[in-house]
Structures are given as C-alpha cells and as structure tokens.
Scaffold this motif. Structure first.
Motif, mmCIF file in Angstrom:
data_model
loop_
_atom_site.group_PDB
_atom_site.id
_atom_site.type_symbol
_atom_site.label_atom_id
_atom_site.label_comp_id
_atom_site.label_asym_id
_atom_site.label_seq_id
_atom_site.Cartn_x
_atom_site.Cartn_y
_atom_site.Cartn_z
ATOM 1 N N CYS A 36 5.253 4.085 -0.902
ATOM 2 C CA CYS A 36 4.721 4.818 0.254
ATOM 3 C C CYS A 36 4.998 4.046 1.551
ATOM 4 C CB CYS A 36 3.228 5.092 0.077
ATOM 5 S SG CYS A 36 2.191 3.632 0.268
ATOM 6 N N CYS A 75 3.269 0.563 1.664
ATOM 7 C CA CYS A 75 3.930 -0.410 0.775
ATOM 8 C C CYS A 75 5.255 -0.862 1.398
ATOM 9 C CB CYS A 75 4.182 0.210 -0.599
ATOM 10 S SG CYS A 75 2.695 0.342 -1.600
ATOM 11 N N CYS A 87 1.906 1.410 -5.223
ATOM 12 C CA CYS A 87 3.030 2.201 -5.741
ATOM 13 C C CYS A 87 4.382 1.598 -5.403
ATOM 14 C CB CYS A 87 2.923 3.645 -5.247
ATOM 15 S SG CYS A 87 3.330 3.845 -3.492
ATOM 16 N N GLY A 88 4.455 0.812 -4.313
ATOM 17 C CA GLY A 88 5.733 0.228 -3.922
ATOM 18 C C GLY A 88 6.648 1.227 -3.221
ATOM 19 N N CYS A 142 -2.016 1.016 0.359
ATOM 20 C CA CYS A 142 -1.203 1.975 -0.409
ATOM 21 C C CYS A 142 -1.912 3.326 -0.563
ATOM 22 C CB CYS A 142 -0.901 1.400 -1.794
ATOM 23 S SG CYS A 142 0.011 2.546 -2.845
HETATM 24 ZN ZN ZN Z 1 2.103 2.578 -1.875
#
Ligand code: ZN
Length: 353
Positions: free
Chosen positions: A96, A99, A93-94, A107
């Motif tokens: 959480c 990440c 997801c970039g 992730c």
């Molecule tokens: Zn994530």
C-alpha cells in the motif's frame, strides 16, 4: 508443538496449555522456533477483550518475539534455517501507499501478530519473511524479547514522532514499565534531563537506577506542580505518555511553551476534554504514535548491542506458566519486562537483571 491459547476473554481470561499441529510456512513465510516472547499491555487488552477490533478465539497471544528460523517458504531467499531474528509485530502488506514510503505501522492492511494472527506463546510461530529483523550477535533472545516492542515503541516516539535536543527536559510517564523504562534510557542517551513517575517507592528507585534524574510519586495529585518546580516553572519540552485520560491532561500542566506530548496509549481513558486556548497560545503539539517500523526495531537492537540501552527484564517464565505472567503484569507490580521462554524447562521461573 506446545502452545498457550486464550480460549475465553476476561480478567483473568481462560487459557489452555496444549499440543497443536506444527505451523507450516506459506510461500512468503518463515516458521520460527520461538526462543523468547515479551509480554505487553497489548496482551492484557487481548485477554480482556477490550481491543476495538474483532478477535476470534482461540488465539495464541504474544507479539514480542525473538527466535531462530526453523523453516522457510518456497519464495524466501534472504533467510536461512538457524538465523537469529526479531519480528515486526505490526504485520504489513508491503504494497500500500504507506508501506511504499516505509511507514509500515500505518499500513492500510495492517494486522497485529499475536492478536489477529497466532503469536509467540508457543514453541513455533509462522510469520511473513518481510517482518523479520536480524538480531545482532551480542543481543540475547530474552533481551530482544524485552526490547523489540516496548523499546522500539519508545524509539519511534523519541526519534521519529518527536525529537530530543541535548539539554531538553523530558518527562517519561511510568518509568517502571516497558515503554517508560526504554524512554528514560533513550532520552538520557540523547542528552536530555529526565523526570519520570511511579506509583511505589520500588518503581521510583528502579527508574532512578535506569538513569532518570528525578522520579515523582504519581499517586500524589500535586506531581505536575513538582514537574514545574523542578524545571524552574518552565515545564518540560517533551512528554512521553501512554496512559491517556486524566494523565494526558496532567501532562499538559507539565508542558513548556512550544513543547510536545507524544502519546501511544489510552488505558486511563480514551476521551479527554482538552483546553484549546493555552494549547494554541503556547504552540504546543500533541502527537499520536502507533507501533514502530523495522528501522526503529533495528535501531533499538543496535543500541542494545552497543550497550547504550539495557533490557530491563523482571522475570522469565516457562511456557506452561504464561497465564501467571499475564496475572503479574495485570497486578501492576512489575519492574521492567516479563518474558516467556517456550524452550525453558516447564515449571521453573528465572529472575534476571
Ligand atoms: Zn501496507
């Protein structure tokens, strides 16, 4: 576009070679022209329906993708049409906590490309732009597709989840497979002496050809005793393991005091009875490893560009023969990697390496 869909689980599963609408990029996505896609045990688990996650069919499998950017979404500025790329198939997801600290394989919202979202056994595939890694000029698409997943899994295991010191003894289980063949080469390059296993003469010869110092017959029950003999009864410092079950327990019989087993699979059994007394008395470590981050992929591709690791590609199949590629991998007679090239002429089969 032409694509191969899995329409029914089984061993073998049921596939359909068909025409589908071309995928369009969402704002943060790119669409890739798939030039090569490697086959992995993960694909077989999807085919069999044995993954512990819900899957909806039909699904285009294929997670080890190399290709060229064919279209970019409105919000994508860092990639252009024609860029040569590999793909991080642990979609992340970039956003959480994990990440944020660069551990995208952990992730909280992770999804597997080619499992929970359509993958690379197709002429085109849509992926998030953040999942791309630039392919070094010297690395071909087929080589990338043979290393991106299996090679980076081994890189993650040997350089992130565990460490190799020059002079260490490393045991790499299954040296003819994707992870095993990379693990041998990485461990050798880091200065280790490497023992590996294989179930046939052909597989053991192949592993020795990759640089392994010793290749043991995994069908003989006494192979762990042979490991102890080769190491002067001491045992190995590190085991790279991906089978699980009984094999994982046998690995403990090969492990030195203070040694580490790093494991990334459980095809041979998902539950084991571990003897805790020798485990803590000898201060051994059992370390889990799942996937990879983009750094591991960039590293393995850079190693390939420098000639420090070689993609061990066994056969290259055209897209319409993808189900056959699944079949040969299931029969366990493969030496190295099986790759599908969606742009190759239908019907032809290439040998490489
Ligand atoms: Zn994530």
């Amino acid at each position: 576009m032409k694509a191969v869909e899995l329409i029914k689980h089984g061993a073998p599963g049921q596939f359909r070679f068909c025409d589908l609408p071309d995928p369009l990029p969402g704002p943060g996505d790119v669409v890739l022209r798939v030039r090569a896609c490697g086959l992995n045990r993960l694909d077989l688990w999807l085919e069999e329906g044995s993954l512990p996650i819900p899957i909806s069919l039909p699904r285009i499998p294929g997670s080890e993708i190399a290709g060229e950017v064919a279209a970019v979404g409105a919000d994508v500025s860092e990639w252009r049409t024609g860029d040569r790329v590999a793909v991080q198939s642990n979609l992340f997801c970039g956003q959480c906590e994990f990440c944020a600290r660069g551990e995208e394989y952990l992730c909280l919202n992770g999804r597997l490309l080619g499992v929970q979202q359509d993958g690379g056994f197709a002429e085109l595939v849509r992926v998030p732009a953040r999942s791309l890694i630039r392919l070094p000029e010297k690395v071909g698409f087929a080589a990338s597709a043979a290393l991106t997943l299996a090679g980076s899994t081994a890189m993650h295991m040997l350089t992130h989840r565990a460490q190799v010191r020059p002079g260490d003894w490393v045991l790499a289980i299954g040296g003819a497979g994707g992870v095993g063949s990379s693990a041998i080469q990485i461990a050798k390059a880091l200065g280790a002496s490497v023992i590996t296993t294989g179930s046939t003469d052909e597989k053991r010869r192949f592993a020795l050809g990759l640089g392994a110092d010793h290749a043991l017959d995994s069908t003989r029950p006494e192979w762990p005793a042979e490991v102890r003999k080769l190491t002067g009864k001491r045992g190995v410092d590190l085991v790279v393991e991906h089978v699980g079950g009984e094999v994982l327990l046998q690995c403990f019989a090969c492990l030195a005091r203070g040694g580490t087993i790093v494991t990334c699979g459980a095809t041979g059994g998902r539950e084991v009875a571990l003897k805790l007394w020798p485990f803590f008395v000898k201060e051994q470590k059992l370390v889990g490893s799942y996937g990879r981050n983009r750094k591991d992929i960039a590293a393995i591709l850079e190693w390939a560009a420098q000639g420090r690791i070689k993609a061990a590609t066994w056969r290259i199949f055209p897209l319409n023969r993808t189900p056959e590629a699944f079949a040969v991998l299931r029969q366990r007679q493969v030496l190295g990697k099986v790759v599908v090239e969606p742009q190759a002429a239908q019907g032809t089969l290439r040998k490489e390496g």
